[in-house]
Design a protein around this motif. Structure first.
Motif, PDB file in Angstrom:
ATOM      1  N   CYS A  49     -27.740 -14.629  -9.246  1.00 17.28           N
ATOM      2  CA  CYS A  49     -26.755 -15.713  -9.160  1.00 17.28           C
ATOM      3  C   CYS A  49     -26.309 -16.093 -10.561  1.00 17.28           C
ATOM      4  O   CYS A  49     -26.972 -15.789 -11.550  1.00 17.28           O
ATOM      5  N   VAL A  50     -25.170 -16.739 -10.632  1.00 24.90           N
ATOM      6  CA  VAL A  50     -24.576 -17.133 -11.902  1.00 24.90           C
ATOM      7  C   VAL A  50     -24.248 -18.617 -11.836  1.00 24.90           C
ATOM      8  O   VAL A  50     -23.674 -19.084 -10.853  1.00 24.90           O
ATOM      9  N   GLY A  51     -24.622 -19.357 -12.867  1.00 27.96           N
ATOM     10  CA  GLY A  51     -24.312 -20.784 -12.917  1.00 27.96           C
ATOM     11  C   GLY A  51     -24.905 -21.420 -14.158  1.00 27.96           C
ATOM     12  O   GLY A  51     -25.633 -20.789 -14.925  1.00 27.96           O
ATOM     13  N   ASP A  52     -24.602 -22.707 -14.356  1.00 32.09           N
ATOM     14  CA  ASP A  52     -25.120 -23.457 -15.497  1.00 32.09           C
ATOM     15  C   ASP A  52     -26.511 -23.968 -15.137  1.00 32.09           C
ATOM     16  O   ASP A  52     -26.698 -25.128 -14.772  1.00 32.09           O
ATOM     17  N   VAL A  53     -27.498 -23.098 -15.242  1.00 30.78           N
ATOM     18  CA  VAL A  53     -28.852 -23.370 -14.790  1.00 30.78           C
ATOM     19  C   VAL A  53     -29.508 -24.509 -15.559  1.00 30.78           C
ATOM     20  O   VAL A  53     -30.184 -25.355 -14.989  1.00 30.78           O
ATOM     21  N   ASP A  54     -29.332 -24.545 -16.865  1.00 32.46           N
ATOM     22  CA  ASP A  54     -30.024 -25.531 -17.685  1.00 32.46           C
ATOM     23  C   ASP A  54     -29.212 -26.802 -17.916  1.00 32.46           C
ATOM     24  O   ASP A  54     -29.646 -27.685 -18.656  1.00 32.46           O
ATOM     25  N   ASN A  55     -28.052 -26.927 -17.267  1.00 32.04           N
ATOM     26  CA  ASN A  55     -27.198 -28.115 -17.419  1.00 32.04           C
ATOM     27  C   ASN A  55     -26.987 -28.468 -18.886  1.00 32.04           C
ATOM     28  O   ASN A  55     -27.119 -29.613 -19.295  1.00 32.04           O
ATOM     29  N   SER A  56     -26.650 -27.477 -19.674  1.00 33.89           N
ATOM     30  CA  SER A  56     -26.508 -27.653 -21.114  1.00 33.89           C
ATOM     31  C   SER A  56     -25.323 -28.534 -21.493  1.00 33.89           C
ATOM     32  O   SER A  56     -25.267 -29.057 -22.593  1.00 33.89           O
ATOM     33  N   GLY A  57     -24.367 -28.689 -20.589  1.00 30.62           N
ATOM     34  CA  GLY A  57     -23.199 -29.494 -20.892  1.00 30.62           C
ATOM     35  C   GLY A  57     -22.080 -28.708 -21.557  1.00 30.62           C
ATOM     36  O   GLY A  57     -20.972 -29.200 -21.674  1.00 30.62           O
ATOM     37  N   THR A  58     -22.375 -27.496 -21.999  1.00 31.75           N
ATOM     38  CA  THR A  58     -21.341 -26.671 -22.624  1.00 31.75           C
ATOM     39  C   THR A  58     -20.489 -25.972 -21.581  1.00 31.75           C
ATOM     40  O   THR A  58     -19.432 -25.463 -21.894  1.00 31.75           O
ATOM     41  N   GLY A  59     -20.982 -25.923 -20.353  1.00 31.95           N
ATOM     42  CA  GLY A  59     -20.251 -25.235 -19.297  1.00 31.95           C
ATOM     43  C   GLY A  59     -20.445 -23.736 -19.294  1.00 31.95           C
ATOM     44  O   GLY A  59     -19.829 -23.033 -18.513  1.00 31.95           O
ATOM     45  N   GLN A  60     -21.315 -23.243 -20.168  1.00 29.57           N
ATOM     46  CA  GLN A  60     -21.562 -21.799 -20.224  1.00 29.57           C
ATOM     47  C   GLN A  60     -22.514 -21.408 -19.104  1.00 29.57           C
ATOM     48  O   GLN A  60     -23.607 -21.962 -18.983  1.00 29.57           O
ATOM     49  N   ASP A  61     -22.090 -20.464 -18.284  1.00 34.20           N
ATOM     50  CA  ASP A  61     -22.908 -19.999 -17.172  1.00 34.20           C
ATOM     51  C   ASP A  61     -23.983 -19.032 -17.653  1.00 34.20           C
ATOM     52  O   ASP A  61     -23.807 -18.328 -18.643  1.00 34.20           O
ATOM     53  N   LYS A  62     -25.089 -19.024 -16.935  1.00 33.58           N
ATOM     54  CA  LYS A  62     -26.183 -18.095 -17.192  1.00 33.58           C
ATOM     55  C   LYS A  62     -26.339 -17.186 -15.981  1.00 33.58           C
ATOM     56  O   LYS A  62     -25.941 -17.524 -14.880  1.00 33.58           O
ATOM     57  N   VAL A  63     -26.949 -16.037 -16.199  1.00 32.85           N
ATOM     58  CA  VAL A  63     -27.213 -15.079 -15.128  1.00 32.85           C
ATOM     59  C   VAL A  63     -28.696 -15.159 -14.795  1.00 32.85           C
ATOM     60  O   VAL A  63     -29.541 -14.986 -15.670  1.00 32.85           O
ATOM     61  N   VAL A  64     -29.009 -15.439 -13.523  1.00 33.24           N
ATOM     62  CA  VAL A  64     -30.391 -15.539 -13.062  1.00 33.24           C
ATOM     63  C   VAL A  64     -30.679 -14.334 -12.167  1.00 33.24           C
ATOM     64  O   VAL A  64     -29.929 -14.067 -11.231  1.00 33.24           O
ATOM     65  N   VAL A  65     -31.760 -13.625 -12.471  1.00 33.50           N
ATOM     66  CA  VAL A  65     -32.133 -12.425 -11.718  1.00 33.50           C
ATOM     67  C   VAL A  65     -33.601 -12.542 -11.327  1.00 33.50           C
ATOM     68  O   VAL A  65     -34.454 -12.815 -12.170  1.00 33.50           O
ATOM     69  N   GLY A  66     -33.879 -12.345 -10.048  1.00 31.70           N
ATOM     70  CA  GLY A  66     -35.249 -12.334  -9.560  1.00 31.70           C
ATOM     71  C   GLY A  66     -35.508 -11.028  -8.829  1.00 31.70           C
ATOM     72  O   GLY A  66     -34.646 -10.539  -8.103  1.00 31.70           O
ATOM     73  N   SER A  67     -36.687 -10.458  -9.002  1.00 30.58           N
ATOM     74  CA  SER A  67     -36.994  -9.171  -8.366  1.00 30.58           C
ATOM     75  C   SER A  67     -38.074  -9.351  -7.307  1.00 30.58           C
ATOM     76  O   SER A  67     -38.793 -10.348  -7.284  1.00 30.58           O
ATOM     77  N   TYR A  68     -38.203  -8.358  -6.439  1.00 27.63           N
ATOM     78  CA  TYR A  68     -39.243  -8.367  -5.421  1.00 27.63           C
ATOM     79  C   TYR A  68     -40.639  -8.255  -6.040  1.00 27.63           C
ATOM     80  O   TYR A  68     -41.625  -8.553  -5.391  1.00 27.63           O
ATOM     81  N   MET A  69     -40.716  -7.837  -7.289  1.00 27.19           N
ATOM     82  CA  MET A  69     -42.005  -7.747  -7.969  1.00 27.19           C
ATOM     83  C   MET A  69     -42.413  -9.092  -8.570  1.00 27.19           C
ATOM     84  O   MET A  69     -43.456  -9.194  -9.205  1.00 27.19           O
ATOM     85  N   GLY A  70     -41.583 -10.130  -8.427  1.00 27.06           N
ATOM     86  CA  GLY A  70     -41.915 -11.465  -8.908  1.00 27.06           C
ATOM     87  C   GLY A  70     -41.453 -11.767 -10.315  1.00 27.06           C
ATOM     88  O   GLY A  70     -41.846 -12.776 -10.894  1.00 27.06           O
ATOM     89  N   MET A  71     -40.611 -10.931 -10.879  1.00 30.55           N
ATOM     90  CA  MET A  71     -40.123 -11.151 -12.244  1.00 30.55           C
ATOM     91  C   MET A  71     -38.845 -11.983 -12.192  1.00 30.55           C
ATOM     92  O   MET A  71     -37.881 -11.609 -11.529  1.00 30.55           O
ATOM     93  N   LEU A  72     -38.846 -13.113 -12.886  1.00 29.55           N
ATOM     94  CA  LEU A  72     -37.674 -13.991 -12.966  1.00 29.55           C
ATOM     95  C   LEU A  72     -37.134 -13.960 -14.383  1.00 29.55           C
ATOM     96  O   LEU A  72     -37.875 -14.183 -15.348  1.00 29.55           O
ATOM     97  N   ARG A  73     -35.840 -13.658 -14.511  1.00 32.31           N
ATOM     98  CA  ARG A  73     -35.193 -13.605 -15.828  1.00 32.31           C
ATOM     99  C   ARG A  73     -33.929 -14.455 -15.821  1.00 32.31           C
ATOM    100  O   ARG A  73     -33.191 -14.450 -14.839  1.00 32.31           O
ATOM    101  N   ILE A  74     -33.682 -15.126 -16.946  1.00 36.03           N
ATOM    102  CA  ILE A  74     -32.440 -15.881 -17.128  1.00 36.03           C
ATOM    103  C   ILE A  74     -31.795 -15.382 -18.409  1.00 36.03           C
ATOM    104  O   ILE A  74     -32.417 -15.372 -19.472  1.00 36.03           O
ATOM    105  N   PHE A  75     -30.538 -14.966 -18.287  1.00 36.24           N
ATOM    106  CA  PHE A  75     -29.779 -14.441 -19.420  1.00 36.24           C
ATOM    107  C   PHE A  75     -28.610 -15.373 -19.739  1.00 36.24           C
ATOM    108  O   PHE A  75     -28.012 -15.954 -18.837  1.00 36.24           O
TER     109      PHE A  75
END
Length: 88
Positions: free
Chosen positions: A26-52
């Motif tokens: 999913c894509v969105g402003d995950v950290d509510n930084s206020g800059t409006g820059q969206d982040k990319v959130v990726v989760g895998s079936y192996m339990g790895m969560l990454r935010i770019f």
């Protein structure tokens, strides 16, 4: 002649052998930084969560490792990630 031009401007290679499905991104402003820059959130079936936080890569700058904000190994599989305003 085309009205639209598609171009790769950011990419990231994820772990080998990891499995993903359509709900694992999913894509969105995950950290509510206020800059409006969206982040990319990726989760895998192996339990790895990454935010770019993607940005345009230039030869003189760093690569995708600079874009990685968070990488966490969870105990259970991640079947879906969502971003939104959760209000009562």
């Amino acid at each position: 002649m085309s009205l639209f031009k598609a171009r790769d401007w950011w990419s990231a290679a994820l772990g080998e052998g990891e499995e993903f499905d359509q709900g694992c991104l999913c894509v969105g402003d995950v950290d509510n930084s206020g800059t409006g820059q969206d982040k990319v959130v990726v989760g895998s079936y192996m339990g790895m969560l990454r935010i770019f936080s993607p940005n345009v890569n230039k030869a003189s700058e760093g690569g995708p490792a600079d874009a990685l904000l968070l990488e966490v190994q969870l105990k259970n599989a991640i079947i879906q990630v969502e971003v939104g305003k959760f209000v009562s």
